[in-house]
Design a protein around this motif. Structure first.
Motif, PDB file in Angstrom:
ATOM      1  N   ASN A  13      36.356  25.272  32.210  1.00 53.92           N
ATOM      2  CA  ASN A  13      36.320  26.498  33.021  1.00 53.92           C
ATOM      3  C   ASN A  13      35.318  27.511  32.462  1.00 53.92           C
ATOM      4  N   ALA A  14      35.264  27.605  31.133  1.00 52.85           N
ATOM      5  CA  ALA A  14      34.315  28.539  30.511  1.00 52.85           C
ATOM      6  C   ALA A  14      32.884  28.161  30.870  1.00 52.85           C
ATOM      7  N   LEU A  15      32.584  26.866  30.854  1.00 54.55           N
ATOM      8  CA  LEU A  15      31.242  26.407  31.221  1.00 54.55           C
ATOM      9  C   LEU A  15      30.965  26.663  32.704  1.00 54.55           C
ATOM     10  N   PRO A 218      37.089  41.093  31.782  1.00 50.79           N
ATOM     11  CA  PRO A 218      36.897  40.228  30.601  1.00 50.79           C
ATOM     12  C   PRO A 218      38.227  39.767  29.991  1.00 50.79           C
ATOM     13  N   PHE A 219      39.213  40.667  29.996  1.00 55.17           N
ATOM     14  CA  PHE A 219      40.511  40.311  29.428  1.00 55.17           C
ATOM     15  C   PHE A 219      41.234  39.304  30.330  1.00 55.17           C
ATOM     16  N   PHE A 220      41.050  39.455  31.640  1.00 55.12           N
ATOM     17  CA  PHE A 220      41.661  38.523  32.584  1.00 55.12           C
ATOM     18  C   PHE A 220      41.084  37.123  32.378  1.00 55.12           C
ATOM     19  N   VAL A 221      39.765  37.044  32.249  1.00 57.22           N
ATOM     20  CA  VAL A 221      39.114  35.748  32.056  1.00 57.22           C
ATOM     21  C   VAL A 221      39.583  35.113  30.750  1.00 57.22           C
ATOM     22  N   ALA A 222      39.592  35.911  29.689  1.00 62.47           N
ATOM     23  CA  ALA A 222      39.991  35.391  28.383  1.00 62.47           C
ATOM     24  C   ALA A 222      41.428  34.880  28.395  1.00 62.47           C
ATOM     25  N   GLY A 223      42.298  35.594  29.107  1.00 63.77           N
ATOM     26  CA  GLY A 223      43.700  35.212  29.129  1.00 63.77           C
ATOM     27  C   GLY A 223      44.026  34.093  30.096  1.00 63.77           C
ATOM     28  N   ASN A 224      43.053  33.716  30.943  1.00 65.37           N
ATOM     29  CA  ASN A 224      43.321  32.695  31.955  1.00 65.37           C
ATOM     30  C   ASN A 224      42.312  31.547  31.926  1.00 65.37           C
ATOM     31  N   LEU A 225      41.660  31.326  30.798  1.00 69.35           N
ATOM     32  CA  LEU A 225      40.646  30.275  30.736  1.00 69.35           C
ATOM     33  C   LEU A 225      41.212  28.893  31.060  1.00 69.35           C
ATOM     34  N   ALA A 226      42.467  28.692  30.784  1.00 65.50           N
ATOM     35  CA  ALA A 226      43.071  27.390  31.084  1.00 65.50           C
ATOM     36  C   ALA A 226      43.758  27.386  32.450  1.00 65.50           C
ATOM     37  N   ASN A 227      43.732  28.514  33.137  1.00 65.94           N
ATOM     38  CA  ASN A 227      44.388  28.628  34.448  1.00 65.94           C
ATOM     39  C   ASN A 227      43.323  28.551  35.537  1.00 65.94           C
ATOM     40  N   THR A 228      43.026  27.359  35.978  1.00 67.48           N
ATOM     41  CA  THR A 228      41.946  27.148  36.949  1.00 67.48           C
ATOM     42  C   THR A 228      42.207  27.881  38.255  1.00 67.48           C
ATOM     43  N   ASP A 229      43.456  27.899  38.704  1.00 67.56           N
ATOM     44  CA  ASP A 229      43.773  28.541  39.975  1.00 67.56           C
ATOM     45  C   ASP A 229      43.519  30.045  39.911  1.00 67.56           C
ATOM     46  N   ALA A 230      43.907  30.683  38.818  1.00 67.87           N
ATOM     47  CA  ALA A 230      43.693  32.128  38.669  1.00 67.87           C
ATOM     48  C   ALA A 230      42.196  32.454  38.650  1.00 67.87           C
ATOM     49  N   LEU A 231      41.420  31.641  37.954  1.00 67.11           N
ATOM     50  CA  LEU A 231      39.974  31.867  37.894  1.00 67.11           C
ATOM     51  C   LEU A 231      39.322  31.608  39.260  1.00 67.11           C
ATOM     52  N   ALA A 232      39.847  30.621  39.989  1.00 71.30           N
ATOM     53  CA  ALA A 232      39.308  30.340  41.328  1.00 71.30           C
ATOM     54  C   ALA A 232      39.554  31.520  42.259  1.00 71.30           C
ATOM     55  N   ARG A 233      40.727  32.135  42.165  1.00 72.64           N
ATOM     56  CA  ARG A 233      41.010  33.323  42.983  1.00 72.64           C
ATOM     57  C   ARG A 233      40.047  34.448  42.633  1.00 72.64           C
ATOM     58  N   MET A 234      39.774  34.614  41.339  1.00 72.92           N
ATOM     59  CA  MET A 234      38.849  35.650  40.900  1.00 72.92           C
ATOM     60  C   MET A 234      37.447  35.411  41.456  1.00 72.92           C
ATOM     61  N   GLN A 235      36.984  34.161  41.363  1.00 68.46           N
ATOM     62  CA  GLN A 235      35.642  33.858  41.843  1.00 68.46           C
ATOM     63  C   GLN A 235      35.548  33.940  43.363  1.00 68.46           C
ATOM     64  N   THR A 236      36.640  33.692  44.053  1.00 62.50           N
ATOM     65  CA  THR A 236      36.649  33.854  45.501  1.00 62.50           C
ATOM     66  C   THR A 236      36.357  35.297  45.878  1.00 62.50           C
ATOM     67  N   ILE A 237      36.981  36.224  45.160  1.00 57.57           N
ATOM     68  CA  ILE A 237      36.733  37.648  45.414  1.00 57.57           C
ATOM     69  C   ILE A 237      35.300  38.014  45.041  1.00 57.57           C
TER      70      ILE A 237
END
Length: 359
Positions: A13-15, A218-237
């Motif tokens: 996810n980080a990559l 930045p804190f959201f990303v750091a705390g959810n690096l292993a949570n693909t669904d949460a990061l996908a929601r973020m990138q959707t926005i």
């Protein structure tokens, strides 16, 4: 999930989030066909599993925001919800707006774009009435269209986060005081000179309205690096914001002078040139949804419609949790806005004696 699997997913996810990555969660738009492609009027008909006489629902976005607001991703898609509830979704997309569109005004939407979209949707369903589901300023325009053209086959209008009283909008009372000495002429001149509000400024203003999200990102990303669904929601926005367009000059100047300064909506009557468009003339059933935590359109600005939409066949106001976009497609929308919408649309079909959606 094991520690090894979590670390591996976090690394992937980080990559994916870097400029060299492909992103997390690619867009998966619902399949659709283009029925009409005219300047600032692309009408889409989504594929749906319902019967041929399934109720038609036309999705009406605001200006500037991309029409993808109704179909962000699986689980955050009004289109997906409507298809699943046995309805036939349609969408009007205005496309990009730039300096060459500076002469477009309110009348372009009230008299051409939205009426034509309603008529073409109805014709595609054999002349059946159409339910409009709108977000933000799209709801305001849809209600003004229904008021100005009572002959249109509009059965109902659902307006989510739609401003109907600018006195209650953040900063508007202060703007009126500042503009009073010149009657707002300086702002009007600046809007006309710029040809409207450019897309970068629209994107910046939306980000500023959600400053806490930007600050804690930045804190959201750091705390959810292993949570693909949460990061996908973020990138959707993020994609949604990146696709935001501008406002045409004449349109924005009319909003500034008629909505912000003159307060036409709070009085319930838009004065457009020599015309008088009264919200009390809306005869269709209306559902209003406001968000108590909406920083862009406060709930009170939506609720004001209870005072001005006096001619509506049925009129209801509900509240939903979330931000301005969140009340439409956020994580709580399925249990609030979509639930209200499902009940409301079903009632309109039953009142009309039509075929109820297939569950």
């Amino acid at each position: 999930m094991s520690i090894v699997a979590a670390v591996s997913r976090a690394a992937r996810n980080a990559l994916a989030l870097t400029p060299f990555g492909s992103g997390v969660g690619a867009p998966e738009p619902m399949p659709s066909d283009v029925l009409c492609a005219e300047p600032h009027l692309t009408l889409r008909r989504y594929h749906h599993p319902g019967p041929a006489d399934a109720p038609a629902v036309l999705l009406v976005p605001p200006l500037a925001a991309p029409a993808s607001c109704f179909d962000l991703r699986p689980g955050q898609s009004v289109v997906e919800f409507l298809r699943g509830s046995g309805r036939a979704p349609y969408l009007v997309d205005y496309g990009p707006v730039g300096y060459t569109d500076r002469r477009m005004g309110l009348a372009d939407w009230i008299d051409r774009i939205l009426p034509e979209s309603v008529l073409r949707t109805s014709a595609d369903r054999g002349g059946a009435p159409v339910d409009l589901v709108c977000w933000s300023l799209g709801g305001t325009l849809a209600l003004l269209t229904a008021a100005a053209h009572p002959e249109l086959p509009i059965r109902s209008v659902t307006a989510v986060g739609s401003p109907l009283d600018y006195r209650r909008m953040l900063g508007v009372p202060q703007l009126r005081l500042l503009a009073a000495p010149t009657g707002g002429l300086l702002t009007s001149a600046a809007i006309r000179a710029a040809g409207g509000v450019p897309a970068p400024l629209t994107r910046l203003s939306y980000r500023l309205s959600a400053w806490d999200r930007e600050l804690t990102r930045p804190f959201f990303v750091a705390g959810n690096l292993a949570n693909t669904d949460a990061l996908a929601r973020m990138q959707t926005i993020d994609r949604f914001l990146a696709d935001m367009a501008g406002y045409p000059g004449r349109f924005m100047d009319q909003v500034w002078r008629r909505f912000v300064l003159a307060g036409d909506l709070e009085s319930g009557v838009l004065r457009l040139g020599g015309r008088r468009i009264a919200l009390a003339d809306v005869a269709a059933a209306v559902l209003l949804v406001g968000g108590p935590r909406d920083a862009i359109t406060p709930a009170g600005a939506v609720q004001a419609g209870l005072r001005t939409l006096t001619g509506a066949r049925a009129l209801r106001y509900e509240t939903a949790p979330g931000s301005h976009l969140g009340i439409l497609t956020g994580p709580d929308a399925a249990h609030s806005t979509w639930t209200y919408l499902d009940k409301f649309l079903t009632e309109q079909v039953e009142v009309a004696g039509g075929v109820a959606p297939v569950r």
